[in-house]
Design an enzyme around this catalytic site. Sequence first.
Site, PDB file in Angstrom:
ATOM      1  N   ASN A   1      45.606  25.111  47.813  1.00  0.00           N
ATOM      2  CA  ASN A   1      45.879  24.560  46.766  1.00  0.00           C
ATOM      3  C   ASN A   1      46.921  23.508  47.017  1.00  0.00           C
ATOM      4  O   ASN A   1      47.290  23.154  48.303  1.00  0.00           O
ATOM      5  CB  ASN A   1      46.870  25.460  45.646  1.00  0.00           C
ATOM      6  N   LEU A   2      47.425  22.546  46.068  1.00  0.00           N
ATOM      7  CA  LEU A   2      47.996  21.593  46.385  1.00  0.00           C
ATOM      8  C   LEU A   2      49.306  21.952  47.251  1.00  0.00           C
ATOM      9  O   LEU A   2      49.536  20.991  48.137  1.00  0.00           O
ATOM     10  CB  LEU A   2      48.640  20.611  45.270  1.00  0.00           C
TER      11      LEU A   2
ATOM     12  N   ASP B   1      41.153  33.117  44.082  1.00  0.00           N
ATOM     13  CA  ASP B   1      40.164  34.251  44.405  1.00  0.00           C
ATOM     14  C   ASP B   1      38.988  33.894  43.477  1.00  0.00           C
ATOM     15  O   ASP B   1      37.630  33.813  43.951  1.00  0.00           O
ATOM     16  CB  ASP B   1      40.509  35.616  44.113  1.00  0.00           C
TER      17      ASP B   1
END
Length: 477
Positions: A195-196, A264
């Site tokens: 993620n970022l 997920d």
Amino acid sequence: MKVTLPEFERAGVMVVGDVMLDRYWYGPTSRISPEAPVPVVKVNTIEERPGGAANVAMNIASLGANARLVGLTGIDDAARALSKSLADVNVKCDFVSVPTHPTITKLRVLSRNQQLIRLDFEEGFEGVDPQPLHERINQALSSIGALVLSDYAKGALASVQQMIQLARKAGVPVLIDPKGTDFERYRGATLLTPNLSEFEAVVGKCKTEEEIVERGMKLIADYELSALLVTRSEQGMSLLQPGKEPLHMPTQAQEVYDVTGAGDTVIGVLAATLAAGNSLEEACFFANAAAGVVVGKLGTSTVSPIELENAVRGRADTGFGVMTEEELKLAVAAARKRGEKVVMTNGVFDILHAGHVSYLANARKLGDRLIVAVNSDASTKRLKGDSRPVNPLEQRMIVLGALEAVDWVVSFEEDTPQRLIAGILPDLLVKGGDYKPEEIAGSKEVWANGGEVLVLNFEDGCSTTNIIKKIQQDKKG
């Protein structure tokens, strides 16, 4: 635009990683405890759900794909609860039991759709012999289309580099949801999906999309990755691959209740789509749609094929075929996979008239799909003068998208669509008028790719300029 889901039933995916059990206690709260300044929750509902790597496997199985899960557990009630829950949804479990450790369990207490506290019961599995995990991977490699390594830094992937090499040697793509800042551990993976926040923890704060691309491409080169997918919350996702244009996809989330397990879902859908034989770009398209669904649910959740199809259809049909450039590339890739011939044309299409409609119908007959690229308002003004366009871009695109002959409509800002055409590379490039084929923007790129370029005639007597002149004359008269 009709969107076809991947053939998930033919996809085989193995998930290896940190397995855990998520427990949820729900109940109302109406008072503060006299013992401490905390709310009192009267628990009336208890739920147990597979979490971590187990949630990835659940997401894969919920799509109808064949999911196999390998991980480390204790010999306890939590392990038995995990096995039963996963078997109920057709996940094949092959756990390595470690008598000296408890199964990792996370307990969340919720009231009024708000999480009040989380309690973790765990001991890391660092130091546990990884050989049984390697043996299970080796046994499965001949029957799977993708390997997912789900890393929550609990010890199951202590030997992650050996796992990557086993899969790459067998020609099986390796997808990893990373943890921590040591990306050296993941060298040689097919795809990382940070993620970022995880991405910026490694490369530094990125103020612009260009910085994300620049630093992401360096990350790919430094660690010999095949691709990198940065999930960016409300800003969507960015897929980076060497030698290809970045693919930025806007978020599809309508409401966000809980991001638990969203990563997920993303990697699960990515793996299942790749294992079904689809391209990485298509896999990202479906994963982005699935993420938009799952964040609208509370707790670790999965996405069904029906939910995914509805999400994809809703996005694909927005604006009567009007698409972003990124969405168009995905649509074209899917069309080519189905063996469809893609035709492309371009123009201003300011005041749509019979000549336009006839021309577009004839262009559509030359293939299975027709793309119409439209000059932006600024581009039109540069080409036609300050009085044009008469109709703004949004209206021009909606009208074009409503035509039966037109499948997809996309805009471009430049004076010519050469860059856009070079990115799409249609099978047939069509232009109306008295052009020579070699004069048409994008013709060289299409020819170099083995495509065709054709000039079609416009219907005599029909032109936007003549229509405007007549309107002006009538107003004077």
